[in-house]
Write a protein that holds these residues in place. Sequence first.
Motif, PDB file in Angstrom:
ATOM      1  N   LEU A 180       0.784  -1.151   0.011  1.00 57.52           N
ATOM      2  CA  LEU A 180       0.132   0.082  -0.094  1.00 57.52           C
ATOM      3  C   LEU A 180       1.018   1.330  -0.135  1.00 57.52           C
ATOM      4  O   LEU A 180       0.517   2.177  -0.638  1.00 57.52           O
ATOM      5  CB  LEU A 180      -0.910  -0.075   1.027  1.00 57.52           C
ATOM      6  N   ALA A 181       1.806   1.191   0.862  1.00 60.30           N
ATOM      7  CA  ALA A 181       2.667   2.460   0.923  1.00 60.30           C
ATOM      8  C   ALA A 181       3.397   2.711  -0.556  1.00 60.30           C
ATOM      9  O   ALA A 181       3.329   3.659  -0.861  1.00 60.30           O
ATOM     10  CB  ALA A 181       4.071   2.079   2.009  1.00 60.30           C
ATOM     11  N   ASP A 229      -7.925  -4.997   5.907  1.00 62.65           N
ATOM     12  CA  ASP A 229      -9.061  -5.608   4.998  1.00 62.65           C
ATOM     13  C   ASP A 229      -8.301  -6.449   3.963  1.00 62.65           C
ATOM     14  O   ASP A 229      -8.943  -7.545   3.572  1.00 62.65           O
ATOM     15  CB  ASP A 229      -9.561  -4.296   4.088  1.00 62.65           C
ATOM     16  N   ILE A 230      -7.271  -6.158   3.444  1.00 65.14           N
ATOM     17  CA  ILE A 230      -6.419  -6.925   2.468  1.00 65.14           C
ATOM     18  C   ILE A 230      -6.006  -8.273   2.994  1.00 65.14           C
ATOM     19  O   ILE A 230      -6.175  -9.327   2.500  1.00 65.14           O
ATOM     20  CB  ILE A 230      -5.313  -5.932   2.038  1.00 65.14           C
ATOM     21  N   ALA A 235       2.134 -15.670  -4.139  1.00 66.24           N
ATOM     22  CA  ALA A 235       1.357 -15.488  -5.403  1.00 66.24           C
ATOM     23  C   ALA A 235      -0.025 -14.918  -5.106  1.00 66.24           C
ATOM     24  O   ALA A 235      -0.598 -14.073  -5.731  1.00 66.24           O
ATOM     25  CB  ALA A 235       1.718 -16.590  -6.116  1.00 66.24           C
ATOM     26  N   ILE A 236      -0.680 -15.577  -4.046  1.00 63.50           N
ATOM     27  CA  ILE A 236      -2.054 -15.250  -3.781  1.00 63.50           C
ATOM     28  C   ILE A 236      -2.241 -13.903  -3.159  1.00 63.50           C
ATOM     29  O   ILE A 236      -2.871 -13.229  -3.587  1.00 63.50           O
ATOM     30  CB  ILE A 236      -2.779 -16.333  -2.544  1.00 63.50           C
ATOM     31  N   ALA A 237      -1.205 -13.533  -2.274  1.00 67.20           N
ATOM     32  CA  ALA A 237      -1.138 -12.407  -1.641  1.00 67.20           C
ATOM     33  C   ALA A 237      -1.078 -11.157  -2.585  1.00 67.20           C
ATOM     34  O   ALA A 237      -1.597  -9.939  -2.499  1.00 67.20           O
ATOM     35  CB  ALA A 237      -0.065 -12.209  -0.486  1.00 67.20           C
ATOM     36  N   ARG A 238      -0.010 -11.449  -3.494  1.00 69.77           N
ATOM     37  CA  ARG A 238       0.312 -10.291  -4.548  1.00 69.77           C
ATOM     38  C   ARG A 238      -1.016 -10.250  -5.361  1.00 69.77           C
ATOM     39  O   ARG A 238      -1.324  -9.059  -5.752  1.00 69.77           O
ATOM     40  CB  ARG A 238       1.365 -10.930  -5.292  1.00 69.77           C
ATOM     41  N   ASN A 239      -1.460 -11.118  -5.902  1.00 63.68           N
ATOM     42  CA  ASN A 239      -2.810 -11.049  -6.652  1.00 63.68           C
ATOM     43  C   ASN A 239      -3.961 -10.320  -6.029  1.00 63.68           C
ATOM     44  O   ASN A 239      -4.359  -9.419  -6.637  1.00 63.68           O
ATOM     45  CB  ASN A 239      -3.283 -12.453  -6.728  1.00 63.68           C
ATOM     46  N   THR A 295      -6.943  -5.363  -5.121  1.00 62.37           N
ATOM     47  CA  THR A 295      -7.477  -4.282  -4.309  1.00 62.37           C
ATOM     48  C   THR A 295      -7.080  -2.825  -4.863  1.00 62.37           C
ATOM     49  O   THR A 295      -8.029  -1.944  -4.935  1.00 62.37           O
ATOM     50  CB  THR A 295      -6.848  -4.490  -2.847  1.00 62.37           C
ATOM     51  N   LEU A 296      -5.850  -2.777  -5.249  1.00 62.07           N
ATOM     52  CA  LEU A 296      -5.439  -1.311  -5.827  1.00 62.07           C
ATOM     53  C   LEU A 296      -6.125  -1.029  -7.153  1.00 62.07           C
ATOM     54  O   LEU A 296      -6.510   0.228  -7.408  1.00 62.07           O
ATOM     55  CB  LEU A 296      -4.028  -1.385  -6.090  1.00 62.07           C
ATOM     56  N   ARG A 297      -6.362  -2.247  -7.969  1.00 60.49           N
ATOM     57  CA  ARG A 297      -7.036  -1.987  -9.244  1.00 60.49           C
ATOM     58  C   ARG A 297      -8.562  -1.617  -8.955  1.00 60.49           C
ATOM     59  O   ARG A 297      -8.967  -0.711  -9.477  1.00 60.49           O
ATOM     60  CB  ARG A 297      -7.105  -3.206 -10.240  1.00 60.49           C
ATOM     61  N   ARG A 298      -9.168  -2.163  -7.866  1.00 62.76           N
ATOM     62  CA  ARG A 298     -10.676  -1.856  -7.442  1.00 62.76           C
ATOM     63  C   ARG A 298     -10.680  -0.252  -7.146  1.00 62.76           C
ATOM     64  O   ARG A 298     -11.852   0.180  -6.971  1.00 62.76           O
ATOM     65  CB  ARG A 298     -11.144  -2.640  -6.582  1.00 62.76           C
TER      66      ARG A 298
END
Lengths: 181, 214
Positions: free
Chosen positions: A42-43, A54-55, A82-86, A91-94
């Motif tokens: 996020l940073a 939330d993430i 890989a799951i976490a990165r996805n 989240t950022l895309r949304r």
Amino acid sequence: MRDRDDEWTGLMRAAISGDDGSYHRLLKLITPALRAAARKGLARAGQPGDQSEDIVQDILLAVHLKRHTWNPTAPFAPWLFAIARNKLIDTLRRRGRRIFVDIDDFAETIASEPPAEVVPAGEVALHLETLPARQREVLQLIAVDNTSIKDTAQKLAMSEGAVRVALHRGLSKLTANLRGS
Amino acid sequence: MKMETEQLIRILAADNPRRSLSVGQVLSMALAAALPISLALFLSTLGVRPDVMLAMHNPFFDLKFVVTLSLMISAIAVGLHLSRPDAALGGWVGLLFVPIGILAIGIGWEMMLPQRLPMIVRLVGSNSKTCLLAITLLSLPLLAAALLALRHGATARPVVSGAFAGLLSAGLAATLYASHCPDDSPLFVATWYTLATLLVTAIGALTGARVLRF
């Protein structure tokens, strides 16, 4: 790091062969690493870290519902990250932000990362309210009151099988709702 | 009400005994359910060509099935591989060279034989429009099923996974269509089957981008 990965892999194998305690322990163990990675991500994207929990919850749900895609002969950490990165990218895309996620954020999360303070998250709980009553009751009894499946079944006058079904449906639905938001 | 992560973990741990089917199992079931739809569509409109018993003695007729089935099998293998989030694309895409290679060998083989018809006539064939339309339309039920099944996985590359769903459904649809198709020249297959396959692959990639995120 290597010890940590081996420990995670071992716990996940035990979990898959039916050891619920190992699964619980694994999820607790990975949470601080996921939290650190979410904050870092996020940073890096110039986002405030206040929604990192939330993430984390989003990632944990995905880990749970997609665990059949993990190959038990492979190490667990690369799959997890890989799951976490996805989920972070998602989240950022949304949020409609520019996406810039460095895979190293996940690969290099240091085990000795100081434990972050736990921020209660709102998103999952918010969607809990939208579930059908039965599913919500089951999820709440287990989550909030730490009730066992057996006691939940007794309390709600359901069979244990029905409790398990409601639990799983509730989780799947929760994830679907989170995705839709 | 706010939910602590600790509480969520408790729910997840309680759900541990629940086992999911593998993506491969779900994909097989989905294709088994969709295949009768495409088959019924095929039999009610085009149907197997009337001289099929004779055609089976023509190695170039048989070669069409080897090409389309090897495309389907390669695409299934790559699609399933990519349903793991940590999958590297790596050499897997190379599997696509199996159908491409078989087709290339077929073209070379045909070149060495004396032919009644000139090359361009064999390439253009007699029913290229039907071929394009039929393979694309017969693919759609299979593509829908394949995409639904791949949603059960966790791909980190929704577009590529969607493309492979397109390839596998085009391979299967082309297998059906090949039994109707009066054109047996590998040149015809390399042109029109490929064009239809690319179309379905593009549809798969575009749809995958939307539906395969998890």
